[in-house]
Scaffold this active site. Sequence first.
Site, PDB file in Angstrom:
ATOM      1  N   LEU A  69      51.090  44.812  44.706  1.00 57.08           N
ATOM      2  CA  LEU A  69      51.367  44.963  43.273  1.00 57.08           C
ATOM      3  C   LEU A  69      52.563  44.075  42.934  1.00 57.08           C
ATOM      4  CD1 LEU A  69      51.342  48.140  41.117  1.00 57.08           C
ATOM      5  CD2 LEU A  69      53.346  46.648  41.029  1.00 57.08           C
ATOM      6  N   ILE A  70      52.398  43.278  41.888  1.00 56.74           N
ATOM      7  CA  ILE A  70      53.446  42.328  41.481  1.00 56.74           C
ATOM      8  C   ILE A  70      53.837  42.627  40.041  1.00 56.74           C
ATOM      9  CG2 ILE A  70      54.039  39.876  41.252  1.00 56.74           C
ATOM     10  CD1 ILE A  70      51.608  39.273  43.098  1.00 56.74           C
ATOM     11  N   TYR A  74      73.784  38.932  33.782  1.00 54.86           N
ATOM     12  CA  TYR A  74      72.636  38.644  34.658  1.00 54.86           C
ATOM     13  C   TYR A  74      73.053  38.717  36.124  1.00 54.86           C
ATOM     14  CZ  TYR A  74      68.777  35.938  36.756  1.00 54.86           C
ATOM     15  OH  TYR A  74      67.711  35.515  37.527  1.00 54.86           O
ATOM     16  N   GLY A 109      55.671  41.550  36.359  1.00 53.43           N
ATOM     17  CA  GLY A 109      56.025  40.372  35.555  1.00 53.43           C
ATOM     18  C   GLY A 109      55.169  39.160  35.836  1.00 53.43           C
ATOM     19  N   SER A 162      52.892  37.631  33.695  1.00 51.57           N
ATOM     20  CA  SER A 162      52.327  36.894  32.552  1.00 51.57           C
ATOM     21  C   SER A 162      52.708  35.420  32.589  1.00 51.57           C
ATOM     22  CB  SER A 162      52.788  37.522  31.230  1.00 51.57           C
ATOM     23  OG  SER A 162      54.194  37.525  31.176  1.00 51.57           O
ATOM     24  N   SER A 203      67.965  36.205  43.029  1.00 52.99           N
ATOM     25  CA  SER A 203      68.358  34.879  42.527  1.00 52.99           C
ATOM     26  C   SER A 203      69.503  34.393  43.405  1.00 52.99           C
ATOM     27  CB  SER A 203      68.853  35.015  41.085  1.00 52.99           C
ATOM     28  OG  SER A 203      69.444  33.813  40.635  1.00 52.99           O
ATOM     29  N   ILE A 226      57.028  32.581  37.964  1.00 57.21           N
ATOM     30  CA  ILE A 226      56.923  32.868  39.394  1.00 57.21           C
ATOM     31  C   ILE A 226      55.931  34.003  39.645  1.00 57.21           C
ATOM     32  CG2 ILE A 226      58.215  33.633  41.437  1.00 57.21           C
ATOM     33  CD1 ILE A 226      60.752  32.378  40.144  1.00 57.21           C
TER      34      ILE A 226
END
Length: 297
Positions: A24-25, A170, A27, A29, A157, A32
Amino acid sequence: MTSPNPAGSTDQPGSTDQPGRTVLITGTSTGIGLATAVAAARAGWNTVATMRDPGRADALRRAAEEAGVADRIQVKRLDVVDPALVAACLEETVAEHGRLDALVNNAGAGKVGTVEQTSTREFRDTMEVNFFGVVEVTRAALPHLRASGGRILTVTSVGGVIGQPFNEPYCAAKFAVEGFMESLAPVAATVGVGVSVIEPGAVASEFVTSQGLDIPAMVGRAGPYAAALQAYIDHVMGLFSSAQPAAQAAAVIVEALEAEHPAFRIQTSDWARQFTGTKLADNDGYSVVALTSEWVR
Ligand SMILES: NC(=O)c1ccc[n+]([C@@H]2O[C@H](COP(=O)([O-])OP(=O)(O)OC[C@H]3O[C@@H](n4cnc5c(N)ncnc54)[C@H](OP(=O)(O)O)[C@@H]3O)[C@@H](O)[C@H]2O)c1
């Protein structure tokens, strides 16, 4: 590719007869996540590609069809900041596929601004998507991953290792995710679940455009920080002019899905490895601050 029904689920679940592993991934749309969904399906995974608006699945659908893997990708609705949707999506996935072998926490959103220009609400919203969303999905997935001896890959990140100028919300959120995952890794290992973080540098995706930045207006409002902000923007535009293609970052993620014993900390490029290496070898923090200070001069 199975398509979502109005309730946000799929019109043709019943994949329990499909043997193989399920990932299951979040984001998927764009960027990455989209590339990872296609790459995972190409590697043979039954791929549950989640997104907060399944009406935006066209790009994924096209890429899946071009790659010839549309039948291995199932779109489901999942907004990582909605605990009820998270629980329902995980339950439905396991009911339909019979198991969950891997979770890729990919959903995230950038936020540019220094603390004096950023409200507490904006800090909280950034934490909600990038940190609490990961907490929520990870907690819901863990019982199923314990059952399968599966793994969790979380896209953090290089900004989860090195704090970057004008990225305070962020980077705070990504540092939080790194701390969460680094703490979870040894605990999850005791119940047979692997945990890794994936650290990209600049990647070509919707990441910058989806922030809807009006740079001249931001610099105009930045007061005493205007020159530093402009210098930072110039620096980052240079980095993004040679951004890594999303498909390359996705290939690293799928390698980590497939590896027998993936490392805990995985960078997606040589640049990201070298950059994070500065911090990991910098006990007193002096080198990192000297490095990032150059970005705002
Ligand atoms: N691009 C880079 O340079 C870079 C560098 C380091 C790390 N990253 C990280 O890589 C990950 C993927 O980003 P990307 O570069 O592929 O950017 P992207 O193209 O903007 O993709 C981000 C994805 O996250 C989704 N998302 C945002 N909020 C969500 C929510 N509440 N629930 C579920 N999905 C949500 C977006 O969905 P919508 O389409 O619905 O908005 C989108 O599909 C992020 O975690 C990002 O922080 C990116």
